[in-house]
Structures are given as structure tokens and as C-alpha cells.
Scaffold this motif. Structure first.
Motif: not given
Ligand code: SF4
Ligand code: 5AD
Length: 467
Positions: A185, A187-189, A191-192, A194-195, A229-230, A268, A295, A307
Motif C-alpha cells: 500500500c 496510501k499511508f493512512c 493510523f495504519c 500496512v505500508p 491490500q489495495n 480504497h 473509516q 484518507r
Molecule cells: Fe493502506 Fe488501507 Fe492501511 Fe490506508 S488503511 S494505509 S489504504 S492498507
């Protein structure tokens, strides 16, 4: 992605591979999202090809792998408490003269690396999601007495390197399957994690995806869920030389004989393009269900979350999607108690939920993750406030889910029969909108798509008779 913190052992694939491992057995336990379920299967396939047999009993396993989730603190902590239990099982095995190799895979492995072995010395191997193709080799190193940590971001293609399961093994897994098409990912939300744990967005090439879908269909799979993930950021060069997006890919996959149903997750809002929306209108195999996390409903919080859209953008997008596919069921993810969230911000989330009407949704209390911008923000909220907001949101979402299932009673539609039901004489299938549907076993064989009429709804489960 549907981070419901499932605890499930990797489906046993009883191996008949070259038994070079002296009948050694592997047990895989999966936490977190569907991507992990898929990865566990691929790790099992890689080890079966290397001569292991899979088992669903930890006590008889020579190798135990935990495929972990780092999305929230609770998910990550589960790993350490499980390791305490595994240590006991290992001791018992050692008393009987057998050994046990313990490996941590998945996002906790990627995020914490060697720290895991420091904190839990019983662990022999730490392996991140980008390096699963090196698993057989890593286990050989462990056998020669090394502790192994494999968390380098590999440029190599893990999809390319993992062996494919044999047809007979796929067939044992049933008529629905996951197929990973995209990872990571960008996107770098705020809170997340995943990236950081899954790296930047990578799309799998069309030919590989089509090849795997054909193998799945050839082994009797009728429904394929594309994972990423996306997932709707997927793009690639089609055989026609044109740049394809997910919409075009779905059309191609629907051409494969045997493929009757397609789904995809997680999306997304920024990547819902016109071609994908058109696929929901024009492609009957694409099921009318969309997991599209928003979210939060407050523009201020959406901005703080990075977002990159407003609440009204999401609602307008939904109008377009519903214009294309009026019966689409919406699903989403929500976070309550993001730093700085006021009562008014939270009310905006409830307003958005009321405006959308979700068929299903997942909601979580904000959990600060080390290394993410959110963790550093001001205005962290007391647990009590988060608890209260989560309760109110979940009550609303539950009511909506109930309304949705109840609204199916009396309707006629097709169900894909997936497996035996819990009770004798029953079979369980799924509606186009993903609810489990219970029917009498005389209604159809596993793998068949049969028209039914819904007679009754219970929470999220439907009951049906032949139509
Ligand atoms: Fe990426 Fe989804 Fe995490 Fe946002 S919530 S950073 S879109 S994986
Ligand atoms: N705290 C709480 N929930 C989170 N999610 C992701 N990161 C966090 C976090 N730090 C939720 C989001 C995402 C889903 C997979 O998990 O709602 O969509």
C-alpha cells in the motif's frame, strides 16, 4: 481487509510430495486478514512441495508457523501469548524425543524482526511476507542450528517463486478460493502499519493471475475472490498491450470456463475508477457486494487520517456505484477514537453510516501503532470514550446488518453450495451478498449454483428452500 482476528489453522493439505523430509509435518496457524489466509496456503504448498505433510494438530508438528497480524495492538500481542502455549507443547514433544521448530511469519515478523527472538527465545525463525519463497531454504538453515531472520524487502517476485498447489490439493480445499493480485500500500493512512509491513504497491502480472485462476477453475473452484491490500489499485499490461485496471481484469477472469462468481477485497475509495464501476453494471459474474472502507464520517478526521477524500466524496461515489448496480450490498471498516475525535466528529460517523445503510461492517477502537504518524498525534482519547463510541457504532451497524438479512426473506436468488452444513442433512452456501445460506442437502451438490427462496433469517444467516 477483513481483520476479524480469525484463529484458524492452515487447511490441511495432506502431502504426497517427494518425502525428502522424512515424513515431517507442518502446522500453520493464521491470524488477521484474508491475505494471510492465502499466504498460509502458499507457505503450506511450498513446504508440501519440499516433502512436508500438513497437519491441523500442533502436537504432532515438527514445524509450527504462526502467520501473524500487526494491524492492532491486540492482534500483535496474541502472538506472544500463543508462544507461551507453544513452548509447553514443544517441551512435551521433547520429553518424547521429538523436536519442534517454531517460526513467526506475517506482519509481526516484518515489523519486529529479531526483537521477536530476543523476547521469545523459543522462536527459531522470523520470516516476513515478502520472503516466503525462501521458507524451505530458511528451515534448512534452522536445522543446521542457526536462528534465521528473513525480513529483507526482496525485489524478487514472491508470486513467481512460490510453487503452485497440485490440482488434487486445490480440489480438497473447496469451491471458493482466494487469489492474490496485488500487495502492499502507498496510501499511508496515518493510523495504519500496512505500508510499513507489506511495502509499496505491487501488482501481479495478468498472465500469472489468469494462469492461477485457470488452475483453480480446473480443480473445481467456482468462486474466486481477488485479494490485495489495495486491490482496486491493481493495474497491469493486458495481452492486447493496453494498460488494464481491475475492471478489465475481472472481465478476462469471467471468461474462464467454470468461473461463475468473482469478488474482490479490499478497496480504497480513491481507486474506484469508471471501468470498475461499469464492471459492476455489466459483468453478471461480479457479485453485488463491495467492501469499501471509509473509516470515519468527519472531514476533519478523514483529513487527519490522510484518507484524501471527504465524506461527501464517498457518498457521491456510492451514488454512482448504486446507479450501476442498484442491489449492491455495502461493507466497510470504521475506526472510532482516532486522536482528536470529538463527539461531533463521532456523530458525523454515525450520520454517514445512516446515510449509507451497510449490509455488513467491521469497526475498531483506534490502536496506536508504533512508527505511524497517528501514534505521535495529540489528543489520544481515554479507553472509556473509545469503548462507548464503539458500542454505539456497533449497535447501529448490527441493526443495519439485521435489516439487510431480514430484507432477503421471501426473495429468490442463486446460491453457490459450498460445503456440508453443521447439522446432518444440511448444506451451506452463500448468497450473492455473502451471507451464509443453509439449505437441505437435497437442494444441490457442492459446487452447484441453485435457485432458492429464502424462508427465514437469523442474525447474519439465511435459510432457504428450493425455488
Ligand atoms: Fe493502506 Fe488501507 Fe492501511 Fe490506508 S488503511 S494505509 S489504504 S492498507
Ligand atoms: N487501529 C484500529 N483499527 C485499525 N485499522 C487499521 N489500523 C488500525 C489501527 N491502528 C482498521 C482499519 C482498516 C482495517 C483493516 O483495520 O479500519 O480498514
Amino acid at each position: 481487509m477483513e481483520h476479524v482476528e480469525i484463529d484458524r489453522a492452515g487447511e490441511p493439505v495432506i502431502g504426497t510430495g517427494a518425502q525428502t523430509q522424512g515424513g515431517k509435518k507442518v502446522f500453520v496457524k493464521t491470524y488477521g486478514c484474508q491475505m494471510n489466509v492465502y499466504d498460509s496456503q502458499r507457505m503450506t504448498d511450498a513446504l508440501v512441495a519440499d516433502g512436508y505433510a500438513a497437519t491441523d494438530r500442533m502436537e504432532e508438528a515438527d514445524v509450527v508457523l504462526l502467520n501473524t497480524c500487526h494491524i492492532r495492538e491486540k492482534a500483535a500481542e496474541k502472538v506472544y501469548s500463543e508462544l507461551g502455549r507453544i513452548r509447553e507443547v514443544k517441551r512435551e514433544r521433547e520429553k518424547a524425543g521429538a523436536g519442534m521448530t517454531i517460526g513467526i511469519a506475517g506482519c509481526v515478523a516484518q515489523a519486529e524482526g529479531r526483537e521477536i527472538i530476543r523476547r521469545a527465545p523459543v522462536v527459531d525463525l522470523v520470516i516476513g511476507p515478502q520472503t516466503y519463497h525462501r521458507l524451505p531454504e530458511a528451515l534448512r538453515k534452522v536445522r543446521s542450528g542457526e536462528k534465521v531472520v528473513e525480513t529483507d524487502y526482496a525485489v524478487e517476485d514472491k508470486f513467481e517463486h512460490l510453487p503452485q498447489a497440485r490440482r488434487a490439493d486445490i480440489a480438497k480445499r473447496g469451491v471458493t478460493a482466494f487469489l492474490s493480485v496485488q500487495e502492499g500500500c502507498d496510501k499511508f493512512c496515518t493510523f495504519c502499519v500496512v505500508p510499513y509491513t507489506r511495502g509499496s504497491e505491487v501488482s501481479r502480472p495478468v498472465a500469472q493471475i489468469v494462469g492461477e485462476a485457470e488452475r483453480l477453475a480446473g480443480a473445481g473452484v467456482r468462486e474466486i475472490t481477488l485479494l490485495g491490500q489495495n486491490v482496486n489499485a491493481w493495474h497491469g499490461e493486458g495481452p492486447d498491450g493496453a494498460e488494464w485496471g481491475l475492471g478489465r481484469l475481472l472481465f478476462r477472469l469471467a471468461e474462464i470456463p467454470g468461473v461463475a462468481r468473482l469478488r474482490y477485497t479490499t478497496s480504497h475509495p480513491r481507486d474506484m475508477d469508471d471501468a470498475l464501476i461499469a464492471a459492476h453494471r455489466d459483468l453478471p459474474a461480479l457479485m453485488p457486494y463491495l467492501h469499501l472502507p471509509v473509516q470515519a464520517g468527519s472531514d476533519r478526521i478523514l483529513k487527519a487520517m490522510n484518507r484524501r477524500h471527504k465524506a461527501a466524496d464517498y457518498l457521491r461515489l456510492l451514488d454512482r456505484i448504486r446507479a450501476a448496480r442498484p442491489d449492491i450490498a455495502m461493507s466497510g471498516d470504521f475506526i472510532v477514537g482516532f486522536p482528536g475525535e470529538t463527539d461531533a466528529d463521532f456523530e458525523a460517523t454515525l450520520d454517514l453510516v445512516r446515510a449509507v445503510g451497510y449490509a455488513q461492517a467491521f469497526s475498531f477502537k483506534y490502536s496506536p501503532r508504533p512508527g505511524t504518524p497517528g501514534a505521535e498525534m495529540k489528543g489520544h482519547l481515554p479507553e472509556k470514550v473509545k469503548d462507548e463510541r464503539l458500542q454505539r457504532l456497533q449497535a447501529l451497524l448490527f441493526e443495519q446488518q439485521h435489516d439487510f438479512t431480514r430484507s432477503r426473506v421471501g426473495m429468490r436468488f442463486d446460491v453457490l453450495i459450498e460445503k456440508p452444513g453443521r447439522q446432518a442433512g444440511q448444506r451451506a452456501g452463500r448468497s450473492p451478498w455473502l451471507q451464509p445460506v443453509i439449505v437441505d442437502e437435497t437442494v444441490g451438490e457442492i459446487g452447484e449454483i441453485v435457485p432458492v427462496r429464502i424462508t427465514r433469517a437469523e442474525a447474519s444467516t439465511l435459510f432457504a428452500e428450493p425455488a
